[in-house]
Design a protein around this motif. Structure first.
Motif, short mmCIF file in Angstrom:
data_model
loop_
_atom_site.label_atom_id
_atom_site.label_comp_id
_atom_site.label_asym_id
_atom_site.label_seq_id
_atom_site.Cartn_x
_atom_site.Cartn_y
_atom_site.Cartn_z
N SER A 165 0.98 -1.20 0.13
CA SER A 165 0.24 0.10 0.14
C SER A 165 0.88 1.35 0.00
CB SER A 165 -0.99 -0.01 1.28
OG SER A 165 -1.89 -1.05 1.29
N ASN A 215 -0.20 4.60 0.84
CA ASN A 215 -1.19 5.41 1.33
C ASN A 215 -1.06 7.02 1.00
OD1 ASN A 215 -2.84 3.45 2.48
ND2 ASN A 215 -0.88 3.46 4.30
N ASP A 233 -6.54 -2.96 1.62
CA ASP A 233 -6.37 -2.56 2.95
C ASP A 233 -6.38 -3.76 3.89
OD1 ASP A 233 -4.91 -0.61 4.48
OD2 ASP A 233 -6.92 -0.29 5.50
#
Length: 477
Positions: A268, A270, A329
């Motif tokens: 990920s 973010n 996620d």
């Protein structure tokens, strides 16, 4: 739960078409930048699935995509494909170049009636033309002789098989078979007739289902807008759960050059709102198509990507979000996508001996051929057969009933019984060479396919994306 980091803007399909007409795609065919490949550069308004459309057009033409650089942030799509034909040549045929430009622009497809032949001799019809044949989509548990039984039932029902594609993977089997009403009988459109054929196929496919095993047969009348055959095979196999048995490789091995197994790593990012996917696998043709199929059908949008290879190993990197604006996620979502990507890459892997078919077409030909395979203990792991005029061409991959390589003597007996319409184009490594005179006497063509691919694709060079994408020229007529 997946974290929403980006709110997508949903655009009506009619508005998408209007935008494309106002800002039509620009397609540049560049043969000057590199000596060893042609650059196909596409600059277009972005929409979901456009990347798959582009890749599908090129792979359907038997072209090899050696590298690709993709960027589609900000509602605009820019892509650069490094391509050659199967013989390693640049694209210089004006009719092929024109076909690519027509096929990559949706607002031009409608008026195109041009056909083109690929470097492998296949004739490509205009992509907007509807299918002229009824189609049977079959999924179930793989077992020796299944295709032979299916083809035999279709012949008994008076159906002529015009084309067939099938894959097997992790005990699952999926096939799409196109049929007509008898020999020169035309398309099957009668609803009751289709229902009867479907019922008989269901009986054959489900006859040997064990506990917990399921199967499905769907027969549809000729119609426009059918899903691409190989994409549909991916969808059928996924629906049958073949991906659930795929094991995601240990991340620690993803950088080992000596390992050619499929590895998927998902991270990920973010701060940028992306999930980053790194895929390492054995390089082969149509690898990009298979990977993008999985991402598109699972509703993921590719915003940036780079694809290339080093020797026999291919590397793919994708920056994605879910169509709903989320990144991956949760461990569940990451595992499911990893398994789906591994399955998509490994489904097309060839297992067994490849037999190439070139024969005069006739009613019941495939039924007879597959019956001979079955009677000699051969099991079909993949098939891709189509008719071209009065000829039928394509290939089978065959193994023994236990899933192991078949011995040379059995293959030669099968070829002798069939009578010269099939030749061997791949030998297992455990086959010892025989004198060429022995092969010539039996009329068998044997060419070894090497372990390594024809071309070295080079390292990933992200820095090239900006340079190449900013160098779009005018559309070549």
């Amino acid at each position: 739960m997946m974290e929403t980091v980006y709110q997508p803007c949903y655009v009506d399909s009619q508005l998408e078409l209007l935008i494309e007409r106002i800002y039509p795609p620009r397609v540049c065919i560049d043969n000057d930048t590199f000596k060893d490949c042609t650059l196909v550069k596409v600059d277009s308004a972005n929409k979901h699935g456009i990347l798959l459309e582009m890749v599908q057009v090129l792979t359907d033409l038997d072209l090899v995509i050696s590298k690709s650089y993709i960027s589609s942030d900000g509602g605009w799509f820019m892509d650069v494909f490094h391509v050659t034909d199967q013989l390693g040549n640049k694209l210089t045929d004006e009719s092929l170049i024109h076909y690519i430009q027509q096929a990559l622009c949706a607002n031009r497809r409608e008026g195109s009636s041009r056909t083109v032949r690929t470097c492998m001799g296949r004739e490509m019809l205009p992509r907007h033309m509807s299918s002229e044949h009824a189609a049977a989509e079959i999924i179930g548990t793989d077992r020796p002789g299944l295709l032979s039984e299916i083809f035999a039932v279709l012949v008994d029902l008076g159906c002529n098989i015009t084309a067939a594609v099938a894959w097997t993977h992790h005990k699952s089997a999926a096939s799409i078979i196109y049929i007509d009403e008898g020999w020169n009988g035309g398309a099957i459109k009668d609803v009751k007739r289709l229902a009867h054929v479907q019922e008989q196929l269901e009986n054959v496919v489900g006859a040997h289902n064990g506990l917990g095993e399921t199967s499905s047969v769907r027969l549809t009348a000729p119609s426009a807008g059918r899903t691409h055959n190989e994409r549909r095979l991916h969808q059928l196999m996924y629906a049958n759960g073949d991906y659930e048995q795929c094991r995601c490789r240990d991340d620690s091995e993803i950088c080992k050059k000596s390992c050619t197994r499929t590895h998927v790593r998902i991270e990920s990012c973010n701060e940028k709102g992306y999930s980053i996917i790194n895929v390492k696998s054995r390089d082969r043709s149509k690898l990009l198509f298979d990977t993008v199929c999985a991402l598109t059908d699972l509703q993921y949008i590719v915003f940036h990507a780079a694809v290339g290879s080093n020797g026999t190993v291919a590397y793919q990197e994708y920056f994605i979000r879910h169509i709903g604006g989320c990144i991956l996620d949760t461990e569940f979502e990451r595992t499911r996508l990893s398994q789906a990507l591994v399955a998509a890459i490994e489904r097309r892997a060839s297992h067994g001996v490849r037999l190439e078919l070139r024969a005069q077409n006739r009613m019941g030909l495939l039924s007879d051929l597959t019956r001979i395979f079955r009677e000699n203990g051969l099991s079909i792991s993949a098939i891709n057969i189509e008719t071209s005029g009065e000829r039928v061409v394509g290939s089978f991959y065959v193994m023994d009933a236990s899933g192991n390589d078949v011995d040379r003597q059995t293959v030669e007996l099968v070829i002798k019984e069939i009578g010269g319409s099939i030749s061997v184009v791949q030998e297992p490594p455990n086959w010892t060479a025989r004198p060429s005179s022995a092969r010539e006497k039996q009329g068998i063509e044997v060419t070894r396919i090497e372990d390594k691919p024809r071309f070295s694709l080079g390292n990933l060079l992200w820095s090239q994306l900006e340079r190449l994408s900013s160098n779009f020229g005018s559309i070549r007529s």
